[in-house]
Design a protein around this motif. Sequence first.
Motif, PDB file in Angstrom:
ATOM      1  N   ASP A   1     -37.818 118.815  50.003  1.00 25.86           N
ATOM      2  CA  ASP A   1     -37.079 117.580  49.746  1.00 25.86           C
ATOM      3  C   ASP A   1     -36.394 117.068  51.013  1.00 25.86           C
TER       4      ASP A   1
ATOM      5  N   VAL B   1     -39.940 115.041  52.305  1.00 26.89           N
ATOM      6  CA  VAL B   1     -39.839 113.752  51.611  1.00 26.89           C
ATOM      7  C   VAL B   1     -38.800 112.856  52.275  1.00 26.89           C
ATOM      8  N   ASP B   2     -37.609 113.406  52.437  1.00 28.50           N
ATOM      9  CA  ASP B   2     -36.555 112.583  53.005  1.00 28.50           C
ATOM     10  C   ASP B   2     -36.788 112.333  54.486  1.00 28.50           C
TER      11      ASP B   2
ATOM     12  N   PHE C   1     -40.076 109.921  42.131  1.00 26.75           N
ATOM     13  CA  PHE C   1     -40.593 110.705  43.237  1.00 26.75           C
ATOM     14  C   PHE C   1     -41.738 109.910  43.851  1.00 26.75           C
ATOM     15  N   PRO C   2     -41.923 109.808  45.131  1.00 30.14           N
ATOM     16  CA  PRO C   2     -41.151 110.413  46.231  1.00 30.14           C
ATOM     17  C   PRO C   2     -40.124 109.456  46.819  1.00 30.14           C
TER      18      PRO C   2
ATOM     19  N   HIS D   1     -37.045 109.075  45.838  1.00 25.09           N
ATOM     20  CA  HIS D   1     -35.747 109.381  45.223  1.00 25.09           C
ATOM     21  C   HIS D   1     -34.690 109.834  46.206  1.00 25.09           C
ATOM     22  N   THR D   2     -35.047 109.996  47.478  1.00 18.27           N
ATOM     23  CA  THR D   2     -34.100 110.718  48.335  1.00 18.27           C
ATOM     24  C   THR D   2     -32.842 109.925  48.668  1.00 18.27           C
TER      25      THR D   2
ATOM     26  N   LEU E   1     -46.540 111.367  38.666  1.00 14.97           N
ATOM     27  CA  LEU E   1     -45.284 111.230  39.415  1.00 14.97           C
ATOM     28  C   LEU E   1     -44.093 111.619  38.537  1.00 14.97           C
TER      29      LEU E   1
ATOM     30  N   TYR F   1     -39.994 119.172  39.509  1.00 15.95           N
ATOM     31  CA  TYR F   1     -39.582 119.416  40.889  1.00 15.95           C
ATOM     32  C   TYR F   1     -38.084 119.167  41.085  1.00 15.95           C
ATOM     33  N   THR F   2     -37.589 118.022  40.604  1.00 12.83           N
ATOM     34  CA  THR F   2     -36.170 117.751  40.859  1.00 12.83           C
ATOM     35  C   THR F   2     -35.277 118.660  40.031  1.00 12.83           C
TER      36      THR F   2
END
Lengths: 633, 507
Positions: free
Chosen positions: A578, A582-583, B224-225, B227-228, B279, B286-287
Amino acid sequence: MESLVYVALFAPLVGSLFAALFGMSPKNLITGIATSALLFISWVASVLLLIHVVGNGAVSTTLMDWIGAGDLLIQFGFQVDAVTAVMMVVVTTVSTVVHVYSIGYMDHDKGFNRFFSYLSAFVFSMLVLVMSDNFAGLFIGWEGVGVCSWLLIGFWYHKEDVSTDINPSISPSWAANEAFIMNRIADLGMLIGIFLIYWNTGSLTYDTFFASIPTMDAQLLVAIAVALFIGAMGKSAQFPLHTWLADAMEGPTPVSALIHAATMVTAGVYLVIRANPLYSHEAVEGVSLFIAYLGTFVAMFAATMALVNRDLKRIIAYSTLSQLGYMFAAAGLGAYWVALFHLAAHAFFKALLFLGAGNVMHAMHDELDIFKMGGLSKVMKWTYIYMGLASLALAGIFPLAGFYSKDTILEVAINEDTYLIWFALWVTAGLTAFYSFRQVFLTFSGNERYKELGHRPHEMPNYVLIAMAPLAILAVIFGFVFMDSFQAFTSTVLPAYEMSHATHEIAWVFIILTTLIALSGIFYAYKKYGAGLIRDEKVESSFVYKLLSNQYYIPKFYDSMFTKPYREISDMLWKRVDLKIVDAIVDAIAKFIYFSGDKSRAMQTGNLSHYLNWMAAGVLLVAVIVSLSAVLG
Amino acid sequence: MDHILTILVFFPAFAGLLGFVVDKGSARAYGIAVATIELFIALWLWMSFDGSNGGMQFVEMLPLVPDFGISYYLGVDGISLFIVIMAALMTLVGMISMSIEKDVKNMIISLLFLEMTMVGVFVALDAIVFYLFWELSLVPMLYIIGAWGGPRRVYAAVKFFLYTFLGSLIMLVGMLFLAYLYHDVTGTWSFAITDWYALVLPMEYQVWLFIAFFMGFAIKVPMFPFHTWLPYAHGQAPTIGSVILAAVLLKMGTYGFVRFSLPIFPDASVMMITPIAILSLIMVVYTAMVAYAQKDIKQVIAYSSVSHMGIIMLGVFAMNAEGISGSIFLMLSHGIVSGALFMLVGVIYDRLHTKELDNFGGLAAVMPKYATIFGIMLMASVGLPLTIGFVGEFLVLLGFYKVSPMMTIVAGLTIIIGAIYMLSIYKRTFFGPITHDENKKLKDLNSKEIVSLVPLVMIVIWLGIYPKPVLEPIDNSVKALVSFMEKKAQTQEAKDIIVSTNAGEDK
């Protein structure tokens, strides 16, 4: 009659809410008394309902709509037929006793009021579970008892996490979480079963589903049967989802008696009995047989772990597990009423056994190691009698309740020609007698080892002992007084299970065999422990002993195979995936835009000849692209 | 009441403008009064709403730029009604529980403006009006995070703003292109969503437009992806910001899928079921695992939000009434529960000025009321029956089962892994002995916190036991939506899938 249904169902809820009002205040005796009184009312209503059902057949009623969306309509519907009535009476009988008992047992606990609130909430959930007329209602009760179990196992939440060598459970709160999560794994199976039923029948009520079973195709029925049984495996702690039950002994002992012996853990058996039109269908024969074999395996597997355990409550917990195995064996072989009968008989004698263990713990200041007890019969005569009776019943000695129920299961195994099941259960009956009386002798007879530890044990107050009496009486008489009427009564709902003529003829042989092995188990226990504890280093250091006392290393295996990797993978996903992938990509794109903007700012010099240079370069680039595409295109 | 929606949208903003002249000391009381009135207007809307009618009600229409078919066009149906009420409720409750002392007046005014944009998004029936409210909602939130946030607030605020803004720009391009197509076909310009519903689009256009709208919605959800941005925003935002963000702003994304993507691009939506479901499953599993790894309690709740939004997305793309109704209901329930959880995190942060789980432990002994309410919200979050959380989750999983049993089993893991991280933080916060001396003297909930949390607890239980008053109007609108999609779908394949996902055995 509808009003009786609601009285029986809601009286415990009222009690729970009432006790909850005092939840954060210091001990108030009224919470114990009020909840017990309301449970007694619920018991009376249940008994009246039972009588009514005997005379007039099932009662059903609908309270209101619950969830409606699309074509789905779920109502709060309740039905009391023979099976439900039996369950209700069993549940309310044991609960009432346990409530009254707890007034004494939890006397000095500062969470007294909270305890009764949880305990009554549990009874309410359990009643919802057995009284609902549909799978969604069953699921409400199913999850409700799960939460109450979570609250009650973790009742002494303030205790610290302490790791032990043998038992993986490190604190009540840990055990509570383990129980909840493990049950949830099974609940997923149950949910899938519910979805399958809905999409294939358009409804979730038992009646609709059972009515459409004949028209459903075999594969589908097998899928539903498997899914529902996975749910049952969690609640009834069948292998491989069994480890939570022994750890659940971290909760107060009345909780173990009520939830983890008499009622909640039998919910899985109840589900299989309730869904008997499904499990007795010829298409799911294989699943049912699997249930019977798994039950038999668990019966033996759990009994072996009880053989060497030193923890008073864990021994009884393994014994519960083992007896649940017996019930599943009976249900899997199609003898539903026998399973239900053993369920009821077991509820009475096992609750009695646990409450007796509670007396011992109370006297020994929460000491659980039976190696540190001995000779307690002198100071705790009544507890000794109660636990002795309960152990006799558990061992299946004539004429106690366990004799009738367990013997019938063994007879069923013969009748079905499943000799392997019979043999395993027969051996287990011997093991059961041995570990039960090993416990009784180590606790109550022989040298008084507790004196070295400075304990001054004392008997429980009289009202507690009197409160236990109904269970003791039932443990004794339930078999020979009620067995025939029980069979007749439940056959209104459950398929009548008749032994073949041949089985009848030779039944006495097997009765003698079973009684013999049980008696030899008791005798062996007496020989070994009757005079006191003689420890045998050689045995205790043997591989088998270690294997058993470590519960076949299964908890450790789960810990290293599932718990730890799950944490590590989670950690890795967070820190490596993550944040680092991703980030980081998002930030890299942003940085690139910023960087390119920053760098291309150098072009904006304000110098006209620079601009001309850039323009010439641009024109050239375009010309190259155009000519290239002309050539290639 | 012909203009109840206009009042509902602009009353908070209007009151917010007046708020500039209100005395600093009474700003908070003023804000609460305004939010209360707003909530009552919203409840009145519900009372006057005809639940058996699945169509748009209280419609208001005023042409703004007739040449381009842009109009001030509002309306509610069962799908948007309760989200609006929830937005009004959470704004009020958030304001009551707010513990901010610095620049309270500015905060109140920002919140009131934010409330306007939130209500506006959900009642807008014109794409341009929708887009305006959608983008405007970023501004007060940017300010709330940037001005009252933690040490890295500027980074978090800018990331939140730029990321979601980028997505919405792509969506705007989609909207303009759609309007252009509408003009191409009919000869007139229109941005009215209901006009677009009638537009039959060729498959290839549908797919590209679906993707354009998807970028706007998916970043908002956040899927996702993409979401960060969310963990940073929650990590730095003050409690009130997180409450509104989780409860309402995220729902704009999932609402957008229901309002735009499904009815306007039914064929493309059906085609996209599998990729979106994949997704969503990644979001769910995953989260939830990432949530379990967190050391900061607020981050756990933040990641859990993403996980639950995954279930909501799955429900939207179940294509049947059970799944979509469940997903709308889950939006409400997640709004209330996650909002409450963020408020609960705020409670402990106000006292200890830390969100690190290692600094807690044993709090149940000193803060029993707090532990009880947290426990109830925990159970609602893991979807215990008879709490609000169960209804939506159950319906979504049930609905999606018809689409794909295998995927539903994976999504169903949520009931296990959700319990794992929630029970784990509960144990680390409330159970065990108190290991830090300063925690022994902690005060339990004060009256302000009780007043704001208890109504949420009551709703959690009420709608868990009796969801019908809310679920029925939702379901009626969803059924209308589903049958509309079925009619509109052009490819036989899409039609078949919509029909088959909705059909039980007995029909």
